[in-house]
Design a protein around this motif. Structure first.
Motif, PDB file in Angstrom:
ATOM      1  N   GLU A  84       0.832  -1.203   0.000  1.00  0.00           N
ATOM      2  CA  GLU A  84       0.000   0.000   0.000  1.00  0.00           C
ATOM      3  C   GLU A  84       0.870   1.258   0.000  1.00  0.00           C
ATOM      4  OE1 GLU A  84      -3.673   2.106   2.473  1.00  0.00           O
ATOM      5  OE2 GLU A  84      -2.777   0.240   3.219  1.00  0.00           O
ATOM      6  N   LYS A  85       1.955   1.226   0.734  1.00  0.00           N
ATOM      7  CA  LYS A  85       2.857   2.378   0.763  1.00  0.00           C
ATOM      8  C   LYS A  85       3.488   2.606  -0.598  1.00  0.00           C
ATOM      9  CE  LYS A  85       6.829   4.263   3.287  1.00  0.00           C
ATOM     10  NZ  LYS A  85       7.808   4.037   4.378  1.00  0.00           N
ATOM     11  N   LYS A  86       3.820   1.529  -1.300  1.00  0.00           N
ATOM     12  CA  LYS A  86       4.482   1.635  -2.595  1.00  0.00           C
ATOM     13  C   LYS A  86       3.531   2.061  -3.698  1.00  0.00           C
ATOM     14  CE  LYS A  86       7.437  -1.060  -5.737  1.00  0.00           C
ATOM     15  NZ  LYS A  86       8.596  -0.138  -5.674  1.00  0.00           N
ATOM     16  N   THR A  87       2.273   1.585  -3.655  1.00  0.00           N
ATOM     17  CA  THR A  87       1.349   1.802  -4.769  1.00  0.00           C
ATOM     18  C   THR A  87       0.193   2.737  -4.444  1.00  0.00           C
ATOM     19  OG1 THR A  87      -0.049  -0.099  -4.183  1.00  0.00           O
ATOM     20  CG2 THR A  87       1.862  -0.517  -5.604  1.00  0.00           C
ATOM     21  N   SER A  88       0.023   3.064  -3.169  1.00  0.00           N
ATOM     22  CA  SER A  88      -1.127   3.862  -2.711  1.00  0.00           C
ATOM     23  C   SER A  88      -2.454   3.147  -2.963  1.00  0.00           C
ATOM     24  CB  SER A  88      -1.144   5.247  -3.387  1.00  0.00           C
ATOM     25  OG  SER A  88       0.032   5.963  -3.068  1.00  0.00           O
ATOM     26  N   LYS A  89      -2.403   1.836  -3.054  1.00  0.00           N
ATOM     27  CA  LYS A  89      -3.610   1.033  -3.239  1.00  0.00           C
ATOM     28  C   LYS A  89      -3.610  -0.107  -2.230  1.00  0.00           C
ATOM     29  CE  LYS A  89      -3.834   1.874  -8.250  1.00  0.00           C
ATOM     30  NZ  LYS A  89      -3.806   1.231  -9.591  1.00  0.00           N
ATOM     31  N   LYS A  90      -4.782  -0.416  -1.712  1.00  0.00           N
ATOM     32  CA  LYS A  90      -4.914  -1.526  -0.776  1.00  0.00           C
ATOM     33  C   LYS A  90      -5.170  -2.832  -1.516  1.00  0.00           C
ATOM     34  CE  LYS A  90      -6.439   0.760   3.459  1.00  0.00           C
ATOM     35  NZ  LYS A  90      -7.451   0.760   4.552  1.00  0.00           N
ATOM     36  N   ALA A  91      -4.532  -3.888  -1.054  1.00  0.00           N
ATOM     37  CA  ALA A  91      -4.796  -5.232  -1.574  1.00  0.00           C
ATOM     38  C   ALA A  91      -5.435  -6.067  -0.478  1.00  0.00           C
ATOM     39  CB  ALA A  91      -3.499  -5.881  -2.053  1.00  0.00           C
ATOM     40  N   ASP A  92      -6.186  -7.067  -0.862  1.00  0.00           N
ATOM     41  CA  ASP A  92      -6.780  -7.995   0.096  1.00  0.00           C
ATOM     42  C   ASP A  92      -5.729  -9.008   0.548  1.00  0.00           C
ATOM     43  OD1 ASP A  92      -9.312  -6.796  -0.172  1.00  0.00           O
ATOM     44  OD2 ASP A  92      -9.752  -8.024  -1.941  1.00  0.00           O
ATOM     45  N   GLY A  93      -5.823  -9.433   1.797  1.00  0.00           N
ATOM     46  CA  GLY A  93      -4.886 -10.403   2.327  1.00  0.00           C
ATOM     47  C   GLY A  93      -5.567 -11.695   2.722  1.00  0.00           C
ATOM     48  N   PHE A  94      -4.908 -12.822   2.430  1.00  0.00           N
ATOM     49  CA  PHE A  94      -5.477 -14.136   2.730  1.00  0.00           C
ATOM     50  C   PHE A  94      -4.404 -15.066   3.286  1.00  0.00           C
ATOM     51  CE2 PHE A  94      -7.816 -12.464  -0.956  1.00  0.00           C
ATOM     52  CZ  PHE A  94      -9.113 -12.469  -0.468  1.00  0.00           C
ATOM     53  N   LYS A  95      -4.804 -15.946   4.188  1.00  0.00           N
ATOM     54  CA  LYS A  95      -3.920 -17.030   4.599  1.00  0.00           C
ATOM     55  C   LYS A  95      -3.982 -18.170   3.592  1.00  0.00           C
ATOM     56  CE  LYS A  95      -4.958 -19.917   8.002  1.00  0.00           C
ATOM     57  NZ  LYS A  95      -5.143 -20.469   9.362  1.00  0.00           N
ATOM     58  N   ASP A  96      -5.185 -18.458   3.084  1.00  0.00           N
ATOM     59  CA  ASP A  96      -5.403 -19.577   2.174  1.00  0.00           C
ATOM     60  C   ASP A  96      -5.383 -19.072   0.724  1.00  0.00           C
ATOM     61  OD1 ASP A  96      -6.325 -21.772   0.695  1.00  0.00           O
ATOM     62  OD2 ASP A  96      -7.683 -22.417   2.297  1.00  0.00           O
ATOM     63  N   TYR A  97      -4.404 -19.512  -0.034  1.00  0.00           N
ATOM     64  CA  TYR A  97      -4.253 -19.067  -1.421  1.00  0.00           C
ATOM     65  C   TYR A  97      -5.447 -19.410  -2.293  1.00  0.00           C
ATOM     66  CZ  TYR A  97      -3.335 -23.912  -2.738  1.00  0.00           C
ATOM     67  OH  TYR A  97      -3.464 -25.267  -2.964  1.00  0.00           O
ATOM     68  N   ARG A  98      -6.232 -20.408  -1.896  1.00  0.00           N
ATOM     69  CA  ARG A  98      -7.366 -20.824  -2.730  1.00  0.00           C
ATOM     70  C   ARG A  98      -8.415 -19.725  -2.843  1.00  0.00           C
ATOM     71  NH1 ARG A  98      -8.166 -26.521   0.282  1.00  0.00           N
ATOM     72  NH2 ARG A  98      -7.821 -25.051   2.013  1.00  0.00           N
ATOM     73  N   GLU A  99      -8.457 -18.817  -1.873  1.00  0.00           N
ATOM     74  CA  GLU A  99      -9.382 -17.692  -1.975  1.00  0.00           C
ATOM     75  C   GLU A  99      -8.976 -16.740  -3.102  1.00  0.00           C
ATOM     76  OE1 GLU A  99     -11.166 -16.050   1.649  1.00  0.00           O
ATOM     77  OE2 GLU A  99      -9.723 -17.254   2.780  1.00  0.00           O
ATOM     78  N   ILE A 100      -7.708 -16.693  -3.411  1.00  0.00           N
ATOM     79  CA  ILE A 100      -7.241 -15.916  -4.564  1.00  0.00           C
ATOM     80  C   ILE A 100      -7.646 -16.592  -5.864  1.00  0.00           C
ATOM     81  CG2 ILE A 100      -5.133 -15.350  -5.862  1.00  0.00           C
ATOM     82  CD1 ILE A 100      -3.874 -14.512  -3.212  1.00  0.00           C
TER      83      ILE A 100
END
Length: 455
Positions: A84-100
């Motif tokens: 977020e600091k680098k791009t000024s955009k928020k990304a979603d975070g997940f523990k389980d990659y399958r949600e991606i």
């Protein structure tokens, strides 16, 4: 498999570098490009520590990141903040990659997870309609490589392996191959790949996993074992974690999760050597362990203890390459590749290209376009740019799974020969070890129950 090139490749790379690449159609049918409101492809990264963040960070100039995943909550949170600091955009975070993988808005995934996770995530991502960029070494076993090749062909996904010596660190290596192709050292008589040795470890006790780390999920397809670590901390690259552990960073020293230096640096230098020999579509015929040191005792190819590093610390492996050209893979000497021929010799690594054939270039330069001919067109200086270009053209990038797997088969076979302490004869057509049932058993590994590949 050869790399297909878009006729407007130079234009396209220029437009990527400028931040606009024309109109592009993603694998899911989503349109992105300069004339589209969706200006850039959308990526997600799975596995974020060290190299996972590196490939994410350098790719933000070409792609937007909608999601990150990591089984360590601390690592995930820190990288979400950095992104977020680098791009000024928020990304979603997940523990389980399958949600991606379940999301329709993501065009491609970048995989920075440990080696033992590569194949499962890669296959499932392709089956979910995602293009894939996966760190090297691509696989834990030879049969995993065959499976990935099958799924790439079945799905038509674009797949880039993160062997950056073919792009970002490529100029010296491409020139080296061009020298060989132009006959500057005559017929090749020997190739030596220096890939560094390693160190063993003290006995590492079993302790509770750090807070925030889902240890069972980190292990994933690997056998269930306790988390191990000593209190001394690692400094420099890979810092902030225990110096001795079976987890973050040091997992490279365990056969359960990786292949030691043979698959780490070997995946770089054996790749260039194999490319230079024109052997990217085949493989060796014989692999001989001349000498090696293992940090623990072995029986029938398996370590006798589970509380110390178990991959080789020193080794000299002789490999019979096509045309009976000998390749030596050694933990001794300078890190890099020495090419020796009937007319001369030279050495190349990321910092230098030296030898009389190189000095002679001052008065007798290579033919115009010789380096580009090696690469297959204008040379991309960014691995992600090459990946996105291939996504648009629906072709395979310069570091494709076929050439990578053929090269990595040499490294895998070297490790098997060390584990069993004997010479192996290899059939590069059948991709089987000849006349050695015990050795062939190491071509695959069974996934732990609950972590099988979902197909």
């Amino acid at each position: 498999m050869s790399v297909s090139l878009n006729p407007s490749r130079r234009q396209f790379l220029g437009s990527i570098a400028a931040g606009s690449a024309g109109v592009m159609m993603s694998s899911s049918g989503r349109v992105f490009g300069a004339e589209s409101p969706n200006d850039r492809p959308v990526f997600a990264t799975i596995g974020l520590r060290n190299q996972g963040w590196h490939i994410t960070s350098k790719s933000t100039q070409f792609a937007d990141f909608a999601a990150l995943a990591d089984v360590d909550a601390t690592v995930l949170g820190a990288n979400l903040e950095k992104l977020e600091k680098k791009t000024s955009k928020k990304a979603d975070g997940f523990k389980d990659y399958r949600e991606i993988l379940d999301r329709d808005d993501i065009d491609a995934v970048m995989i920075g997870a440990p080696d033992h996770w590569h194949t499962k995530i890669s296959v499932e991502a392709m089956l979910a309609g995602k293009d894939v960029y996966c760190e090297k070494p691509l696989t834990l076993t030879i049969d995993e490589g065959k499976l990935i090749e099958k799924i790439v062909k079945q799905t038509g996904r674009v797949f880039q392996v993160g062997t950056m010596q073919r792009t970002e660190n490529s100029q010296r290596f491409l020139k080296a191959i061009a020298l060989i192709r132009d006959g500057r050292i005559g017929e090749i008589r020997k190739v030596t790949c220096g890939i560094n040795g390693a160190s063993g470890s003290p006995v590492i006790p079993a302790i509770d996993a750090p807070e925030g780390l889902d240890w069972d999920m980190w292990l994933g397809p690997a056998p269930k074992v306790p988390y191990r670590a000593l209190p001394q901390m690692r400094k420099g690259y890979g810092g902030g974690v225990p110096l001795y552990t079976n987890c973050h960073y040091a997992w490279r020293n365990w056969y359960e999760y990786s292949g030691g230096q043979m698959n780490d640096w070997g995946a770089h230098h054996v790749d260039i050597a194999t490319w230079a020999l024109g052997a990217a579509d085949t493989g060796p015929s014989k692999v001989t362990p001349v000498s090696f040191d293992l940090p623990v005792e072995y029986a029938n190819g398996y370590p006798s203890v589970s509380d110390q590093y178990n991959s080789p610390t020193k080794f000299e492996i002789h490999v019979n390459m096509p045309g009976d050209i000998p390749m030596v893979i050694s933990s001794e000497g300078d890190n890099g590749i020495l090419f020796e021929g009937t007319k001369g010799r030279f050495f190349v690594n990321r910092g230098k290209l030296t030898g009389k054939p190189v000095e002679d270039l001052e008065t007798n330069p290579l033919p115009e376009g010789a380096v580009e001919d090696v690469y297959g067109g204008p040379v991309s200086k960014n691995h992600t740019a090459n990946f996105i270009e291939a996504m648009v053209a629906r072709t395979q990038p310069v570091s494709d799974v076929w050439s990578h797997n053929r090269m990595l088969e040499t490294c895998h076979l070297a490790n098997i020969s060390i584990r069993l302490g004997r010479e192996l004869n290899w059939d590069p057509v059948a991709r089987q070890i000849i006349g050695d049932e015990e050795a062939n058993a190491f071509l695959s590994r069974e996934s732990r129950k609950g972590y099988e590949i979902n197909m």
